[in-house]
Design an enzyme around this catalytic site. Sequence first.
Site, PDB file in Angstrom:
ATOM      1  N   CYS A  30       0.904  -0.948  -0.043  1.00 55.62           N
ATOM      2  CA  CYS A  30       0.061  -0.035  -0.070  1.00 55.62           C
ATOM      3  C   CYS A  30       0.876   1.531   0.094  1.00 55.62           C
ATOM      4  O   CYS A  30       1.585   1.445   0.978  1.00 55.62           O
ATOM      5  CB  CYS A  30      -0.974  -0.009   1.311  1.00 55.62           C
ATOM      6  SG  CYS A  30      -1.844   1.523   1.574  1.00 55.62           S
ATOM      7  N   CYS A  33       0.200   3.898   2.885  1.00 55.69           N
ATOM      8  CA  CYS A  33       0.632   3.085   4.102  1.00 55.69           C
ATOM      9  C   CYS A  33       2.161   3.385   4.333  1.00 55.69           C
ATOM     10  O   CYS A  33       2.677   3.581   5.372  1.00 55.69           O
ATOM     11  CB  CYS A  33       0.405   1.690   4.288  1.00 55.69           C
ATOM     12  SG  CYS A  33      -1.140   1.255   3.956  1.00 55.69           S
TER      13      CYS A  33
END
Length: 105
Positions: A30, A33
Amino acid sequence: MALEITDATFDEVVLKSDKPVLVDFWAAWCGPCRMVGPIIEEVGQEYDGKAVVGKVDVDANQQFAAKYGVRNIPTVLVFKDGEVVNRQVGVSPKKTYTDAIDAAL
């Protein structure tokens, strides 16, 4: 440093903590993230001893992500006395996370 929290340790580390706990639900693939990760690490260093700061890899640990309705990542939850008191979805500035912990202290 942010703690690695797993499904096996979540109950003990998060729900039974006598301090506020910030939990970053994330995954290695991600992009957002990876943007939040260094911010969470900084927050962990600043609040060492005052709050618990940890990360849950949702690919390896899905039980509590599902329990708390984490559908998008990164999702950062702040717990106090075993209850969710704050939720941030997506990338937020560091102050958003520190304000959430300060409110729970």
